[in-house]
Design a protein around this motif. Structure first.
Motif, PDB file in Angstrom:
ATOM      1  N   GLU A 115       0.846  -1.184   0.000  1.00 41.58           N
ATOM      2  CA  GLU A 115       0.000   0.000   0.000  1.00 41.58           C
ATOM      3  C   GLU A 115       0.887   1.243   0.000  1.00 41.58           C
ATOM      4  O   GLU A 115       1.993   1.243   0.563  1.00 41.58           O
ATOM      5  CB  GLU A 115      -0.889  -0.019   1.247  1.00 41.58           C
ATOM      6  CG  GLU A 115      -1.811   1.180   1.371  1.00 41.58           C
ATOM      7  CD  GLU A 115      -2.608   1.159   2.672  1.00 41.58           C
ATOM      8  OE1 GLU A 115      -3.283   2.154   2.964  1.00 41.58           O
ATOM      9  OE2 GLU A 115      -2.513   0.136   3.401  1.00 41.58           O
ATOM     10  N   VAL A 116       0.417   2.276  -0.653  1.00 39.88           N
ATOM     11  CA  VAL A 116       1.091   3.559  -0.623  1.00 39.88           C
ATOM     12  C   VAL A 116       0.060   4.630  -0.274  1.00 39.88           C
ATOM     13  O   VAL A 116      -1.066   4.593  -0.768  1.00 39.88           O
ATOM     14  CB  VAL A 116       1.796   3.866  -1.966  1.00 39.88           C
ATOM     15  CG1 VAL A 116       0.807   3.921  -3.112  1.00 39.88           C
ATOM     16  CG2 VAL A 116       2.586   5.175  -1.876  1.00 39.88           C
ATOM     17  N   GLU A 117       0.446   5.586   0.604  1.00 33.79           N
ATOM     18  CA  GLU A 117      -0.511   6.580   1.068  1.00 33.79           C
ATOM     19  C   GLU A 117       0.188   7.925   1.242  1.00 33.79           C
ATOM     20  O   GLU A 117       1.282   8.013   1.800  1.00 33.79           O
ATOM     21  CB  GLU A 117      -1.118   6.135   2.404  1.00 33.79           C
ATOM     22  CG  GLU A 117      -2.170   7.092   2.935  1.00 33.79           C
ATOM     23  CD  GLU A 117      -2.709   6.659   4.298  1.00 33.79           C
ATOM     24  OE1 GLU A 117      -3.769   7.139   4.703  1.00 33.79           O
ATOM     25  OE2 GLU A 117      -2.030   5.822   4.950  1.00 33.79           O
ATOM     26  N   LYS A 118      -0.452   8.960   0.753  1.00 34.75           N
ATOM     27  CA  LYS A 118       0.021  10.340   0.933  1.00 34.75           C
ATOM     28  C   LYS A 118      -1.076  11.104   1.673  1.00 34.75           C
ATOM     29  O   LYS A 118      -2.195  11.222   1.196  1.00 34.75           O
ATOM     30  CB  LYS A 118       0.276  10.979  -0.435  1.00 34.75           C
ATOM     31  CG  LYS A 118       0.507  12.498  -0.388  1.00 34.75           C
ATOM     32  CD  LYS A 118       1.806  12.828   0.331  1.00 34.75           C
ATOM     33  CE  LYS A 118       2.116  14.320   0.235  1.00 34.75           C
ATOM     34  NZ  LYS A 118       1.179  15.158   1.019  1.00 34.75           N
ATOM     35  N   VAL A 119      -0.766  11.557   2.870  1.00 30.82           N
ATOM     36  CA  VAL A 119      -1.742  12.296   3.671  1.00 30.82           C
ATOM     37  C   VAL A 119      -1.431  13.784   3.620  1.00 30.82           C
ATOM     38  O   VAL A 119      -0.285  14.196   3.373  1.00 30.82           O
ATOM     39  CB  VAL A 119      -1.743  11.792   5.129  1.00 30.82           C
ATOM     40  CG1 VAL A 119      -2.165  10.341   5.189  1.00 30.82           C
ATOM     41  CG2 VAL A 119      -0.383  11.977   5.771  1.00 30.82           C
ATOM     42  N   GLY A 120      -2.458  14.580   3.831  1.00 30.92           N
ATOM     43  CA  GLY A 120      -2.252  16.030   3.844  1.00 30.92           C
ATOM     44  C   GLY A 120      -1.454  16.477   5.068  1.00 30.92           C
ATOM     45  O   GLY A 120      -1.582  15.908   6.156  1.00 30.92           O
ATOM     46  N   LYS A 121      -0.624  17.485   4.863  1.00 37.68           N
ATOM     47  CA  LYS A 121       0.228  17.973   5.949  1.00 37.68           C
ATOM     48  C   LYS A 121      -0.593  18.583   7.079  1.00 37.68           C
ATOM     49  O   LYS A 121      -0.232  18.484   8.244  1.00 37.68           O
ATOM     50  CB  LYS A 121       1.220  18.989   5.394  1.00 37.68           C
ATOM     51  CG  LYS A 121       2.276  19.421   6.396  1.00 37.68           C
ATOM     52  CD  LYS A 121       3.308  20.295   5.719  1.00 37.68           C
ATOM     53  CE  LYS A 121       4.406  20.684   6.710  1.00 37.68           C
ATOM     54  NZ  LYS A 121       5.448  21.533   6.061  1.00 37.68           N
ATOM     55  N   TYR A 122      -1.717  19.219   6.692  1.00 36.25           N
ATOM     56  CA  TYR A 122      -2.548  19.874   7.700  1.00 36.25           C
ATOM     57  C   TYR A 122      -3.713  18.976   8.138  1.00 36.25           C
ATOM     58  O   TYR A 122      -4.836  19.427   8.281  1.00 36.25           O
ATOM     59  CB  TYR A 122      -3.055  21.210   7.161  1.00 36.25           C
ATOM     60  CG  TYR A 122      -1.937  22.161   6.819  1.00 36.25           C
ATOM     61  CD1 TYR A 122      -1.099  22.644   7.826  1.00 36.25           C
ATOM     62  CD2 TYR A 122      -1.714  22.531   5.514  1.00 36.25           C
ATOM     63  CE1 TYR A 122      -0.054  23.505   7.513  1.00 36.25           C
ATOM     64  CE2 TYR A 122      -0.673  23.398   5.201  1.00 36.25           C
ATOM     65  CZ  TYR A 122       0.156  23.882   6.206  1.00 36.25           C
ATOM     66  OH  TYR A 122       1.180  24.708   5.887  1.00 36.25           O
ATOM     67  N   THR A 123      -3.447  17.704   8.273  1.00 33.37           N
ATOM     68  CA  THR A 123      -4.408  16.747   8.836  1.00 33.37           C
ATOM     69  C   THR A 123      -3.796  16.151  10.085  1.00 33.37           C
ATOM     70  O   THR A 123      -2.592  16.339  10.364  1.00 33.37           O
ATOM     71  CB  THR A 123      -4.748  15.621   7.833  1.00 33.37           C
ATOM     72  OG1 THR A 123      -3.554  14.892   7.542  1.00 33.37           O
ATOM     73  CG2 THR A 123      -5.339  16.180   6.553  1.00 33.37           C
ATOM     74  N   ARG A 124      -4.613  15.452  10.829  1.00 31.04           N
ATOM     75  CA  ARG A 124      -4.104  14.865  12.071  1.00 31.04           C
ATOM     76  C   ARG A 124      -2.951  13.911  11.800  1.00 31.04           C
ATOM     77  O   ARG A 124      -1.898  13.987  12.439  1.00 31.04           O
ATOM     78  CB  ARG A 124      -5.228  14.143  12.818  1.00 31.04           C
ATOM     79  CG  ARG A 124      -4.785  13.574  14.156  1.00 31.04           C
ATOM     80  CD  ARG A 124      -5.924  12.868  14.844  1.00 31.04           C
ATOM     81  NE  ARG A 124      -6.395  11.734  14.074  1.00 31.04           N
ATOM     82  CZ  ARG A 124      -7.385  10.918  14.452  1.00 31.04           C
ATOM     83  NH1 ARG A 124      -8.025  11.160  15.583  1.00 31.04           N
ATOM     84  NH2 ARG A 124      -7.744   9.920  13.689  1.00 31.04           N
ATOM     85  N   ASN A 125      -3.158  12.991  10.819  1.00 25.35           N
ATOM     86  CA  ASN A 125      -2.103  12.029  10.514  1.00 25.35           C
ATOM     87  C   ASN A 125      -0.872  12.725   9.957  1.00 25.35           C
ATOM     88  O   ASN A 125       0.270  12.352  10.270  1.00 25.35           O
ATOM     89  CB  ASN A 125      -2.608  10.990   9.516  1.00 25.35           C
ATOM     90  CG  ASN A 125      -3.660  10.079  10.123  1.00 25.35           C
ATOM     91  OD1 ASN A 125      -3.728   9.951  11.346  1.00 25.35           O
ATOM     92  ND2 ASN A 125      -4.474   9.448   9.283  1.00 25.35           N
ATOM     93  N   GLY A 126      -1.105  13.741   9.128  1.00 26.38           N
ATOM     94  CA  GLY A 126       0.037  14.459   8.564  1.00 26.38           C
ATOM     95  C   GLY A 126       0.831  15.196   9.623  1.00 26.38           C
ATOM     96  O   GLY A 126       2.075  15.220   9.601  1.00 26.38           O
ATOM     97  N   ALA A 127       0.124  15.827  10.571  1.00 25.88           N
ATOM     98  CA  ALA A 127       0.806  16.550  11.642  1.00 25.88           C
ATOM     99  C   ALA A 127       1.590  15.607  12.541  1.00 25.88           C
ATOM    100  O   ALA A 127       2.706  15.917  12.985  1.00 25.88           O
ATOM    101  CB  ALA A 127      -0.214  17.338  12.460  1.00 25.88           C
ATOM    102  N   VAL A 128       1.033  14.441  12.809  1.00 25.63           N
ATOM    103  CA  VAL A 128       1.730  13.453  13.651  1.00 25.63           C
ATOM    104  C   VAL A 128       3.000  12.990  12.969  1.00 25.63           C
ATOM    105  O   VAL A 128       4.081  12.907  13.570  1.00 25.63           O
ATOM    106  CB  VAL A 128       0.795  12.278  13.981  1.00 25.63           C
ATOM    107  CG1 VAL A 128       1.577  11.151  14.631  1.00 25.63           C
ATOM    108  CG2 VAL A 128      -0.336  12.732  14.891  1.00 25.63           C
ATOM    109  N   GLU A 129       2.896  12.626  11.671  1.00 21.75           N
ATOM    110  CA  GLU A 129       4.060  12.136  10.944  1.00 21.75           C
ATOM    111  C   GLU A 129       5.140  13.222  10.815  1.00 21.75           C
ATOM    112  O   GLU A 129       6.336  12.925  10.757  1.00 21.75           O
ATOM    113  CB  GLU A 129       3.634  11.644   9.555  1.00 21.75           C
ATOM    114  CG  GLU A 129       2.785  10.376   9.600  1.00 21.75           C
ATOM    115  CD  GLU A 129       2.305   9.953   8.211  1.00 21.75           C
ATOM    116  OE1 GLU A 129       2.718  10.585   7.233  1.00 21.75           O
ATOM    117  OE2 GLU A 129       1.520   8.984   8.143  1.00 21.75           O
ATOM    118  N   GLU A 130       4.700  14.480  10.758  1.00 21.94           N
ATOM    119  CA  GLU A 130       5.660  15.587  10.627  1.00 21.94           C
ATOM    120  C   GLU A 130       6.515  15.716  11.869  1.00 21.94           C
ATOM    121  O   GLU A 130       7.706  16.071  11.793  1.00 21.94           O
ATOM    122  CB  GLU A 130       4.889  16.890  10.377  1.00 21.94           C
ATOM    123  CG  GLU A 130       5.762  18.126  10.226  1.00 21.94           C
ATOM    124  CD  GLU A 130       6.511  18.144   8.905  1.00 21.94           C
ATOM    125  OE1 GLU A 130       7.505  18.866   8.790  1.00 21.94           O
ATOM    126  OE2 GLU A 130       6.102  17.393   7.975  1.00 21.94           O
TER     127      GLU A 130
END
Length: 483
Positions: A115-130
């Protein structure tokens, strides 16, 4: 502390709701309507002594003595399309047993995924990964990939024996299909034998009409000579000619019946139209073997249709239990173990990439259970229907045997009398012709005597045919022909 108390409260609440649901479900299950089948069989057959010997136990190869008939039945058991269709149905029922058996065993599956996934930077998952790092100074890759491989298992606990009853029901349905196949074999053997004896009887009728036609042609020539000598009239000549033409027409009718009967046998045998080899000689003198009816309870052992009805009744009982179990909640267990990482090279890094899960659930109908209730009532009605079918099958079997045994006795008495009638009318033909030559009898008496003689000969052939058919039918009615 508050979180722990809240979790404890949620668990207790969930346990309370599951117990409450179970109590509600169990209290709302409809009562089962039961009606036991009536297996009572009459004490003895009509006017028949009780004897354990039973003709149904004789194999059809030994029951029939005509080699041509045996060959036809052999071919039919291999080529008949309807029987082959039924054999496939038996195979389908057998496969269904394996399917039902597997349903109450654990299901284990192997899986692999990418699986490959690109999440938005200004989302919860994106903020956590950042803000998270895999290792020091190593961020999550973007886009984030995910690779997994492992095993998953699921198992429904058969607490209410629903799945095991489904397997037992499938076994009974399979046994019923086997008995259905046996019953079809019995019918096929009986139908071929009946058609064969009808064909042989038609051959003898054709021969009898041909012989009678020769007698009538000779009588016509005699009447013509009588007219030339002015000893009779043109009316007598015309009446004799009409009688000859009638029998000539009847010959063609018999020939057509022979063709149709041959093709009926060819269809049963599973082949295209062709002549049927047969032995039509000495048909009138063909001996009729005696029949042993046995005792009534043997019908339940020998007749495939009764055994099929019994298996179907047992399956219907289990289907009612299965439908009843649908009111109870189902309990399932799910588990899985595998490896998961965002890069394939990390899949072998354990225990970091190791994943596993174990869960259990209870699921049961609570609201809008009309469909389950309807299915349960339908299963109950089908069970009652199977009881009536079983009782009807027993009653029909007894009546068939009683009718055919009575028919055998009456046909024997009828045949003996018709044989005497034929002998008397054969003598009357010669006597009427001699009297006509000496002007002591009218031509109408000659015609009437010839017509009666022909009718009596055809009747005795038909009676002999009916005797043979009655023997075949009682053999079938007793449950013979399938083994």
């Amino acid at each position: 502390m508050k979180t722990k108390q809240r979790s404890s409260f949620v668990i207790k609440k969930a346990h309370f709701l599951s117990v409450l649901t179970l109590l509600i479900l169990c209290s709302c299950v409809p009562n089962q309507v039961l009606r036991e089948e009536n297996k009572a069989v009459p004490e003895n057959f009509k006017n028949q002594p009780i004897d354990s010997l039973n003709t149904a136990t004789i194999k059809w190869r030994d029951f029939f003595s005509d080699s041509h008939l045996i060959s036809l039945i052999d071919t039919a058991l291999s080529n008949n399309q309807e029987l082959n269709i039924m054999l496939q149905q038996v195979a389908i029922s057998k496969n269904n047993i394996k399917a039902k058996k597997g349903e109450y065993l654990p299901f284990v599956n192997m899986y692999a995924g990418a699986e490959v996934e690109k999440v938005g930077k200004y989302t919860r998952n994106g903020a956590v990964e950042e803000n998270l790092h895999i290792r020091e100074d190593e961020k999550f890759p973007e886009p984030l990939t995910d690779f997994s491989i492992g095993l998953s298992a699921s198992w429904e606990l058969d607490v209410w024996k629903k799945l095991r009853n489904e397997k037992k029901s499938a076994v009974l349905e399979y046994l019923a299909s086997v008995e259905g196949k046996n019953f079809m074999v019995t019918n096929l053997v009986s139908e071929i034998a009946n058609s064969y004896y009808e064909l042989v009887a038609l051959d003898n009728e054709l021969s009898m009409v041909s012989q009678n036609l020769e007698i009538q042609k000779n009588a016509l020539q005699m009447v013509k000579l009588q007219k030339q000598a002015a000893r009779t009239t043109e009316l007598a000549v015309r009446r004799f000619e009409a009688s000859v033409l009638k029998n000539q027409s009847h010959l063609y009718e018999l020939q057509q019946e022979i063709v149709e009967t041959e093709n009926k046998i060819n269809f049963l045998v599973g082949r295209y139209p062709q002549p049927i080899e047969r032995n039509s000689d000495n048909f009138i003198d063909k001996p009729i073997e005696g029949v042993k009816a046995g005792i009534p309870s043997q019908l339940l052992q020998n007749r495939p249709d009764l055994r099929r009805a019994e298996y179907e009744l047992a399956a219907a009982k289990l289907n009612t239990k299965i439908a009843r179990a649908n009111f109870y909640p189902s309990i399932g267990i799910k588990a899985g173990v595998g490896l998961q990482a965002f890069k394939p090279k990390f899949l072998t890094s354990t225990p970091e990439s190791l994943v596993y899960s174990l869960a259990g659930d209870i699921v049961g109908p609570l609201i809008n259970r009309n469909a389950i209730k309807a299915a349960y009532k339908t299963a109950n009605n089908k069970q009652l229907q199977a009881v009536y079918e079983y009782e009807r099958a027993i009653l029909n079997a007894y009546l068939e045997v009683a009718n055919e045994l009575s028919k055998i006795d009456n046909l024997k008495n009828s045949y003996d009398l018709k044989k005497q009638q034929v002998e008397a009318l054969n003598e009357s033909i010669d006597l009427s012709i001699r009297l006509f030559k000496s002007a002591r009898a009218e031509y109408t008496e000659v015609l009437l005597t010839q017509r009666e003689a022909l009718e009596s000969k055809i009747e005795i052939i038909e009676t002999k045919r009916d005797q043979l058919l009655a023997n075949v039918k009682v053999y079938k009615a007793l449950g013979g022909g399938w083994n």
